[in-house]
Design a protein around this motif. Structure first.
Motif, PDB file in Angstrom:
ATOM      1  N   MET A  75       0.821  -1.216   0.000  1.00  0.00           N
ATOM      2  CA  MET A  75       0.000   0.000   0.000  1.00  0.00           C
ATOM      3  C   MET A  75       0.855   1.265   0.000  1.00  0.00           C
ATOM      4  SD  MET A  75      -3.031  -1.036  -0.312  1.00  0.00           S
ATOM      5  CE  MET A  75      -4.051   0.413   0.043  1.00  0.00           C
ATOM      6  N   GLY A  76       2.174   1.118  -0.090  1.00  0.00           N
ATOM      7  CA  GLY A  76       3.034   2.300  -0.082  1.00  0.00           C
ATOM      8  C   GLY A  76       3.960   2.413  -1.272  1.00  0.00           C
ATOM      9  N   THR A  77       4.023   1.358  -2.101  1.00  0.00           N
ATOM     10  CA  THR A  77       4.935   1.385  -3.240  1.00  0.00           C
ATOM     11  C   THR A  77       4.451   2.353  -4.311  1.00  0.00           C
ATOM     12  OG1 THR A  77       3.770  -0.417  -4.346  1.00  0.00           O
ATOM     13  CG2 THR A  77       5.535  -1.014  -2.845  1.00  0.00           C
ATOM     14  N   LYS A  78       5.366   2.689  -5.226  1.00  0.00           N
ATOM     15  CA  LYS A  78       5.044   3.676  -6.249  1.00  0.00           C
ATOM     16  C   LYS A  78       4.541   3.065  -7.554  1.00  0.00           C
ATOM     17  CE  LYS A  78       8.227   7.179  -4.506  1.00  0.00           C
ATOM     18  NZ  LYS A  78       9.364   8.093  -4.825  1.00  0.00           N
ATOM     19  N   SER A  79       4.506   1.735  -7.657  1.00  0.00           N
ATOM     20  CA  SER A  79       4.038   1.120  -8.900  1.00  0.00           C
ATOM     21  C   SER A  79       3.448  -0.252  -8.626  1.00  0.00           C
ATOM     22  CB  SER A  79       5.191   0.997  -9.909  1.00  0.00           C
ATOM     23  OG  SER A  79       6.083  -0.031  -9.513  1.00  0.00           O
ATOM     24  N   MET A  80       2.568  -0.705  -9.520  1.00  0.00           N
ATOM     25  CA  MET A  80       1.998  -2.046  -9.412  1.00  0.00           C
ATOM     26  C   MET A  80       3.051  -3.108  -9.695  1.00  0.00           C
ATOM     27  SD  MET A  80      -1.037  -2.290  -8.316  1.00  0.00           S
ATOM     28  CE  MET A  80      -1.143  -4.040  -8.719  1.00  0.00           C
ATOM     29  N   LEU A  81       4.078  -2.772 -10.477  1.00  0.00           N
ATOM     30  CA  LEU A  81       5.160  -3.722 -10.718  1.00  0.00           C
ATOM     31  C   LEU A  81       5.865  -4.067  -9.403  1.00  0.00           C
ATOM     32  CD1 LEU A  81       6.951  -5.345 -12.648  1.00  0.00           C
ATOM     33  CD2 LEU A  81       8.361  -3.300 -12.914  1.00  0.00           C
ATOM     34  N   THR A  82       6.097  -3.047  -8.574  1.00  0.00           N
ATOM     35  CA  THR A  82       6.734  -3.296  -7.286  1.00  0.00           C
ATOM     36  C   THR A  82       5.812  -4.096  -6.372  1.00  0.00           C
ATOM     37  OG1 THR A  82       7.852  -1.166  -7.533  1.00  0.00           O
ATOM     38  CG2 THR A  82       7.998  -2.230  -5.388  1.00  0.00           C
ATOM     39  N   VAL A  83       4.508  -3.848  -6.453  1.00  0.00           N
ATOM     40  CA  VAL A  83       3.539  -4.653  -5.693  1.00  0.00           C
ATOM     41  C   VAL A  83       3.694  -6.128  -6.054  1.00  0.00           C
ATOM     42  CG1 VAL A  83       1.084  -5.182  -5.406  1.00  0.00           C
ATOM     43  CG2 VAL A  83       1.858  -2.810  -5.355  1.00  0.00           C
ATOM     44  N   ALA A  84       3.760  -6.416  -7.353  1.00  0.00           N
ATOM     45  CA  ALA A  84       3.924  -7.800  -7.806  1.00  0.00           C
ATOM     46  C   ALA A  84       5.238  -8.390  -7.302  1.00  0.00           C
ATOM     47  CB  ALA A  84       3.857  -7.864  -9.332  1.00  0.00           C
ATOM     48  N   GLN A  85       6.294  -7.590  -7.298  1.00  0.00           N
ATOM     49  CA  GLN A  85       7.591  -8.076  -6.825  1.00  0.00           C
ATOM     50  C   GLN A  85       7.560  -8.383  -5.335  1.00  0.00           C
ATOM     51  OE1 GLN A  85       9.944  -4.760  -8.154  1.00  0.00           O
ATOM     52  NE2 GLN A  85      10.513  -5.748 -10.088  1.00  0.00           N
ATOM     53  N   ILE A  86       6.907  -7.532  -4.550  1.00  0.00           N
ATOM     54  CA  ILE A  86       6.793  -7.760  -3.106  1.00  0.00           C
ATOM     55  C   ILE A  86       6.022  -9.045  -2.829  1.00  0.00           C
ATOM     56  CG2 ILE A  86       5.710  -6.908  -0.985  1.00  0.00           C
ATOM     57  CD1 ILE A  86       6.371  -4.074  -1.941  1.00  0.00           C
ATOM     58  N   ILE A  87       4.883  -9.206  -3.500  1.00  0.00           N
ATOM     59  CA  ILE A  87       4.068 -10.403  -3.290  1.00  0.00           C
ATOM     60  C   ILE A  87       4.808 -11.644  -3.773  1.00  0.00           C
ATOM     61  CG2 ILE A  87       1.901 -11.545  -3.900  1.00  0.00           C
ATOM     62  CD1 ILE A  87       0.632  -8.746  -4.062  1.00  0.00           C
ATOM     63  N   GLY A  88       5.509 -11.539  -4.894  1.00  0.00           N
ATOM     64  CA  GLY A  88       6.281 -12.666  -5.402  1.00  0.00           C
ATOM     65  C   GLY A  88       7.360 -13.097  -4.420  1.00  0.00           C
ATOM     66  N   ASP A  89       8.042 -12.123  -3.822  1.00  0.00           N
ATOM     67  CA  ASP A  89       9.082 -12.446  -2.833  1.00  0.00           C
ATOM     68  C   ASP A  89       8.474 -13.114  -1.604  1.00  0.00           C
ATOM     69  OD1 ASP A  89      10.998 -11.365  -4.474  1.00  0.00           O
ATOM     70  OD2 ASP A  89      11.100  -9.432  -3.423  1.00  0.00           O
ATOM     71  N   LYS A  90       7.335 -12.594  -1.136  1.00  0.00           N
ATOM     72  CA  LYS A  90       6.667 -13.193   0.028  1.00  0.00           C
ATOM     73  C   LYS A  90       6.243 -14.620  -0.288  1.00  0.00           C
ATOM     74  CE  LYS A  90       5.798  -9.795   3.230  1.00  0.00           C
ATOM     75  NZ  LYS A  90       7.057  -9.071   3.310  1.00  0.00           N
ATOM     76  N   LEU A  91       5.667 -14.830  -1.474  1.00  0.00           N
ATOM     77  CA  LEU A  91       5.205 -16.163  -1.859  1.00  0.00           C
ATOM     78  C   LEU A  91       6.362 -17.145  -1.935  1.00  0.00           C
ATOM     79  CD1 LEU A  91       2.931 -18.026  -2.766  1.00  0.00           C
ATOM     80  CD2 LEU A  91       3.172 -17.100  -5.083  1.00  0.00           C
ATOM     81  N   ALA A  92       7.472 -16.725  -2.521  1.00  0.00           N
ATOM     82  CA  ALA A  92       8.639 -17.597  -2.630  1.00  0.00           C
ATOM     83  C   ALA A  92       9.196 -17.938  -1.247  1.00  0.00           C
ATOM     84  CB  ALA A  92       9.714 -16.937  -3.494  1.00  0.00           C
ATOM     85  N   ASP A  93       9.270 -16.944  -0.362  1.00  0.00           N
ATOM     86  CA  ASP A  93       9.808 -17.172   0.983  1.00  0.00           C
ATOM     87  C   ASP A  93       8.929 -18.131   1.776  1.00  0.00           C
ATOM     88  OD1 ASP A  93      11.899 -15.476   0.429  1.00  0.00           O
ATOM     89  OD2 ASP A  93      11.045 -13.757   1.501  1.00  0.00           O
ATOM     90  N   VAL A  94       7.615 -17.906   1.745  1.00  0.00           N
ATOM     91  CA  VAL A  94       6.695 -18.765   2.495  1.00  0.00           C
ATOM     92  C   VAL A  94       6.728 -20.186   1.944  1.00  0.00           C
ATOM     93  CG1 VAL A  94       4.266 -19.206   3.020  1.00  0.00           C
ATOM     94  CG2 VAL A  94       5.184 -16.889   3.232  1.00  0.00           C
ATOM     95  N   SER A  95       6.714 -20.320   0.621  1.00  0.00           N
ATOM     96  CA  SER A  95       6.764 -21.647   0.007  1.00  0.00           C
ATOM     97  C   SER A  95       8.030 -22.389   0.429  1.00  0.00           C
ATOM     98  CB  SER A  95       6.710 -21.533  -1.521  1.00  0.00           C
ATOM     99  OG  SER A  95       5.490 -20.954  -1.941  1.00  0.00           O
ATOM    100  N   HIS A  96       9.160 -21.679   0.441  1.00  0.00           N
ATOM    101  CA  HIS A  96      10.421 -22.300   0.831  1.00  0.00           C
ATOM    102  C   HIS A  96      10.380 -22.762   2.289  1.00  0.00           C
ATOM    103  CE1 HIS A  96      14.735 -23.007   1.062  1.00  0.00           C
ATOM    104  NE2 HIS A  96      14.772 -22.262   2.158  1.00  0.00           N
ATOM    105  N   ASP A  97       9.878 -21.900   3.190  1.00  0.00           N
ATOM    106  CA  ASP A  97       9.838 -22.236   4.614  1.00  0.00           C
ATOM    107  C   ASP A  97       8.953 -23.457   4.873  1.00  0.00           C
ATOM    108  OD1 ASP A  97      11.462 -20.078   5.062  1.00  0.00           O
ATOM    109  OD2 ASP A  97       9.858 -18.760   5.780  1.00  0.00           O
ATOM    110  N   ILE A  98       7.758 -23.457   4.274  1.00  0.00           N
ATOM    111  CA  ILE A  98       6.821 -24.557   4.502  1.00  0.00           C
ATOM    112  C   ILE A  98       7.336 -25.850   3.890  1.00  0.00           C
ATOM    113  CG2 ILE A  98       4.507 -25.414   3.919  1.00  0.00           C
ATOM    114  CD1 ILE A  98       3.471 -22.581   4.337  1.00  0.00           C
TER     115      ILE A  98
END
Length: 239
Positions: free
Chosen positions: A79-102
């Motif tokens: 909700m603070g980034t300057k572009s939707m591309l960065t939103v996708a990158q943030i969510i992608g990083d979170k998804l990859a991290d959670v998938s790896h941990d689980i």
């Protein structure tokens, strides 16, 4: 399993998700798979999820925690980034991290868990964008040649979208198309089920224009399904 579909049209975005999850034929439940984040007039983001609930719910929870945490820098929060591309990158990083941990925990039992997401949104002054984020965190973006994205059990509802959806499709016709695409999937796959969550975002408004939950006994949806079945039968007979 699930089915989620998003249309990226000149007039805005149409997004639809089912709510069924199952761990076998005798363990079926209803879970929300569409999540909306908005600061009306400034920013709107819709996330739809498919795959392991343990992964997707963890990702959504981490995103919500970052939004609520004043110590998280704006550029690291959706909700603070300057572009939707960065939103996708943030969510992608979170998804990859959670998938790896689980998956590290589940590896001992020779099991794995994964999830994918559709992310759609618009910020003030920017264009509407839509991304399909894969379990590894990489993503693709909807474009004029293919103005829709799907996750989950996508194959049953894809032919209709291929035939009728273009960027010029109206929001009203887009709503009809995603519902008929879902109807085709419901008829062919028991792992997808009602109720359905539907959201519409008009281009430039940066807010949810309408959002509804369609229940299994919804008369309008049932009438549309029956009319579509009749139209297909009549067309088949006429060929």
């Amino acid at each position: 399993m699930t089915y989620c579909v998003g249309l990226l049209l000149n007039a805005g975005m149409v997004l639809l998700a089912d709510t069924r999850t199952n761990a076998g034929v005798d363990n079926i439940a209803t879970y929300q798979k569409m999540f909306t984040f908005e600061e009306p007039g400034e920013r709107v983001i819709v996330i739809m999820t498919a795959g392991s609930l343990s992964v997707s719910q963890n990702v959504i929870a981490r995103l919500q925690e970052d939004i609520a945490d004043p110590d998280v820098a704006p550029e690291n929060c959706i909700m603070g980034t300057k572009s939707m591309l960065t939103v996708a990158q943030i969510i992608g990083d979170k998804l990859a991290d959670v998938s790896h941990d689980i998956n590290q925990r589940m590896a001992r039992m020779s099991q794995a868990a994964s999830a994918s997401m559709l992310v759609a949104g618009q910020r003030k002054g920017g264009v509407a964008r839509m991304f399909h984020i894969y379990p590894e965190g990489n993503f693709i973006e909807a474009a004029a040649d293919t103005p829709y994205l799907q996750i989950g059990e996508h194959k049953y509802g894809k032919p209709l979208l291929d035939r009728v959806i273009t960027p010029e499709t109206s929001l009203e016709d887009g709503r009809k198309a995603v519902l008929l695409s879902m109807d085709s999937t419901l008829r062919s796959n028991l792992s997808v089920g009602m109720p359905l969550d539907l959201a519409i975002v008009r281009d430039g408004e940066c807010k949810i224009a309408s959002q509804e939950r369609i229940e299994a006994d919804d008369p309008a949806f049932r009438a549309m399904s029956e009319a579509w079945s009749k139209a297909l039968r009549d067309s088949f007979s006429a060929i």
